[in-house]
Design an enzyme around this catalytic site. Structure first.
Site, PDB file in Angstrom:
ATOM      1  N   HIS A   1      34.536  97.237 109.041  1.00 20.88           N
ATOM      2  CA  HIS A   1      33.272  96.619 109.048  1.00 20.88           C
ATOM      3  C   HIS A   1      33.208  96.357 110.728  1.00 20.88           C
ATOM      4  CE1 HIS A   1      30.157  93.893 108.147  1.00 20.88           C
ATOM      5  NE2 HIS A   1      30.613  92.856 108.842  1.00 20.88           N
TER       6      HIS A   1
ATOM      7  N   ARG B   1      20.823  80.299 104.737  1.00 23.66           N
ATOM      8  CA  ARG B   1      21.274  79.948 106.104  1.00 23.66           C
ATOM      9  C   ARG B   1      20.445  80.379 107.315  1.00 23.66           C
ATOM     10  NH1 ARG B   1      26.483  83.445 106.306  1.00 23.66           N
ATOM     11  NH2 ARG B   1      26.547  82.523 108.514  1.00 23.66           N
TER      12      ARG B   1
ATOM     13  N   LYS C   1      31.975  90.292 100.997  1.00 21.08           N
ATOM     14  CA  LYS C   1      31.458  91.976 100.899  1.00 21.08           C
ATOM     15  C   LYS C   1      32.612  92.890 100.953  1.00 21.08           C
ATOM     16  CE  LYS C   1      28.358  90.546 103.699  1.00 21.08           C
ATOM     17  NZ  LYS C   1      27.464  90.029 104.594  1.00 21.08           N
TER      18      LYS C   1
ATOM     19  N   ASP D   1      26.347  86.145  98.542  1.00 21.60           N
ATOM     20  CA  ASP D   1      26.111  86.221  99.806  1.00 21.60           C
ATOM     21  C   ASP D   1      24.634  86.264 100.186  1.00 21.60           C
ATOM     22  OD1 ASP D   1      26.927  86.454 102.843  1.00 21.60           O
ATOM     23  OD2 ASP D   1      26.111  88.344 102.447  1.00 21.60           O
TER      24      ASP D   1
ATOM     25  N   SER E   1      31.077  85.096 104.134  1.00 17.56           N
ATOM     26  CA  SER E   1      30.168  86.028 104.140  1.00 17.56           C
ATOM     27  C   SER E   1      30.616  87.447 104.076  1.00 17.56           C
ATOM     28  CB  SER E   1      29.071  85.955 105.001  1.00 17.56           C
ATOM     29  OG  SER E   1      27.878  86.699 105.202  1.00 17.56           O
TER      30      SER E   1
END
Ligand code: URA
Length: 428
Positions: free
Chosen positions: A82, A168, A187, A161, A183
């Site tokens: 990621h 948010r 995922k 999320d 968050s």
């Protein structure tokens, strides 16, 4: 248990239990908690933080209330990566085929670009026909067949999320380390594999500007990964200057193809290599020197490039564009910027993120369309020695160039002496 009790407990800085967090997130995904109560919970968390156990329990609740995709069954080695997002970040396009060509299956779920940060899905969609929407069974089949998938996240993974993130965004609670960590990690943990590498960008063009804050986030994410039995490394990499020699959708695919075909090397290859070294070290206990050689060989042998072509072909992209990148149409107007003095050129990632957005390569709002042929080509790369009159970079756009010209102002500096710059700060 009542939602107001959970909010007041967090408001008063107490630690929430696993049961409380499971109850809260469970109700949120069933749409049984009104937005104002979710927003109050988010603000209380923003103000008072969370312990590592709390953040891990929140992440767990976010994972468990959605689908889990199990890649572990495909191979004893499986991996995910990621990036927290940067300017010119095409690492996924280079890394996935390299790792898959080394026999490690990768399923990479990516996102679209928003604001200054480009999205891997947009880049791939600049290849005509490329399909980013795969079902869970199609993902698993492709992962088994060729070991490489890059696709959109299915909506059933960590569904809370999306609800939290949208609130948010409008309640000024994005910049909270436990909320960011849960968050991202929810995922990632929803796709079950052995190892996870996070490329955490730090600098002017990243959402983490400060290295100490980045370290706090990295340590918390790693802690959550370990608590969930996942091997994990977090790479803190520079985002003060753009990555590689292109920014934009087609332009970044062209760079990825050139790197994979062994035609050019750039900072994008250095970052890719650092991530690949960590993957091979974690999963197969391979030394840094040996891993670096394996990565170089995957390029020299043509195996990584073939793997990328296989992936594009299986996802219905037109492979002839990958074989001949001159087929990609760049935007009509090309603004060339020349050096007014000699020295070493340094580019500002934040400014180039803005230039990319204005050129049409990015989108300001989710519903905006993008121009795949827009963006920036760096004729001279960051830190390179330049002579007065050299072309530094070219901006491609179909938009009015007046605002572009304003934005280009102050986007780079030419220094008399070379600066010491790091691409990778540290690995946690
Ligand atoms: N990326 C995410 O997925 N979530 C955040 O909260 C911040 C960055």
């Amino acid at each position: 248990m009542r939602i107001t009790d959970i909010i007041s407990k967090k408001r008063d800085s107490y630690e929430l239990t696993k049961e409380e967090l499971d109850f809260f997130v469970g109700k949120v995904v069933k749409n049984e908690v009104p937005d104002y109560q979710v927003a109050a919970f988010l603000m209380a968390t923003y103000l008072n933080g969370m312990t590592a156990d709390e953040a891990s329990n929140l992440t767990n609740a976010m994972v468990e209330t959605g689908d889990v995709l199990d890649i572990e069954g495909i191979s004893e080695f499986s991996f995910d990566k990621h990036s927290t997002g940067g300017v010119g970040d095409k690492i996924t396009l280079i890394l996935v085929p390299i790792i898959a060509s080394l026999g490690i299956p990768v399923v990479k779920m990516s996102g679209r670009g928003l604001g200054m940060t480009g999205g891997t899905l947009d880049k791939l969609e600049s290849i005509p026909g490329f399909n980013i929407h795969l079902s869970n069974s199609e993902i698993l089949k492709q992962a088994k067949d060729i070991g490489a998938v890059i696709c959109a996240q299915t909506s059933c993974l960590a569904p809370s999320d999306k609800i939290f993130y949208e609130l948010r965004d409008v309640t000024a609670t994005i910049d909270s380390i436990p909320l960011i960590a849960s968050s991202i990690m929810s995922k990632k943990l929803a796709i079950k594999n052995k190892a996870l590498i996070i490329d955490l960008k730090v600098g002017k063009g990243a959402f983490m500007k400060d290295i100490n804050e980045a370290r706090k986030l990295a340590n918390l994410m790693k802690d959550i990964a370990v608590k969930h039995g996942r091997m994990c490394k977090i790479i803190l990499s520079d985002m003060d200057c753009p990555i590689g020699y292109t920014v934009g959708n087609s332009l970044e695919v062209i760079e990825a193809v050139e790197v994979l075909a062994g035609k050019r090397k750039s900072s994008s290859y250095e970052i890719t290599k650092s991530i690949a070294v960590e993957v091979l070290g974690l999963l197969k206990n391979i030394s840094k020197t040996e891993a670096e050689k394996m990565v170089d060989d995957s390029i020299l042998s043509g195996k990584a490039f073939s793997k990328f072509k296989e992936l594009v072909s299986l996802q219905h992209g037109n492979v002839s564009f990958i074989e001949d990148t001159s087929k990609f149409k760049l935007s009509k107007i090309a603004v060339q910027v020349k050096a007014e003095s000699s020295g070493y050129v340094y580019y500002d990632a934040l400014k180039f993120g803005e230039i990319s957005l204005i050129s049409g390569a990015g989108r300001e709002r989710k519903e905006d369309s993008i121009d795949y042929g827009a963006g920036i080509y760096f004729n001279k790369t960051n830190g390179e020695n330049v002579k007065k009159g050299d072309i530094l970079f070219t901006v491609y756009s179909n938009n009015n160039t007046d605002t572009l010209t304003e934005c280009i102002e102050g986007s780079f500096e030419i220094k008399e002496s070379i600066l010491e710059q790091k691409i990778i700060y540290e690995v946690i």
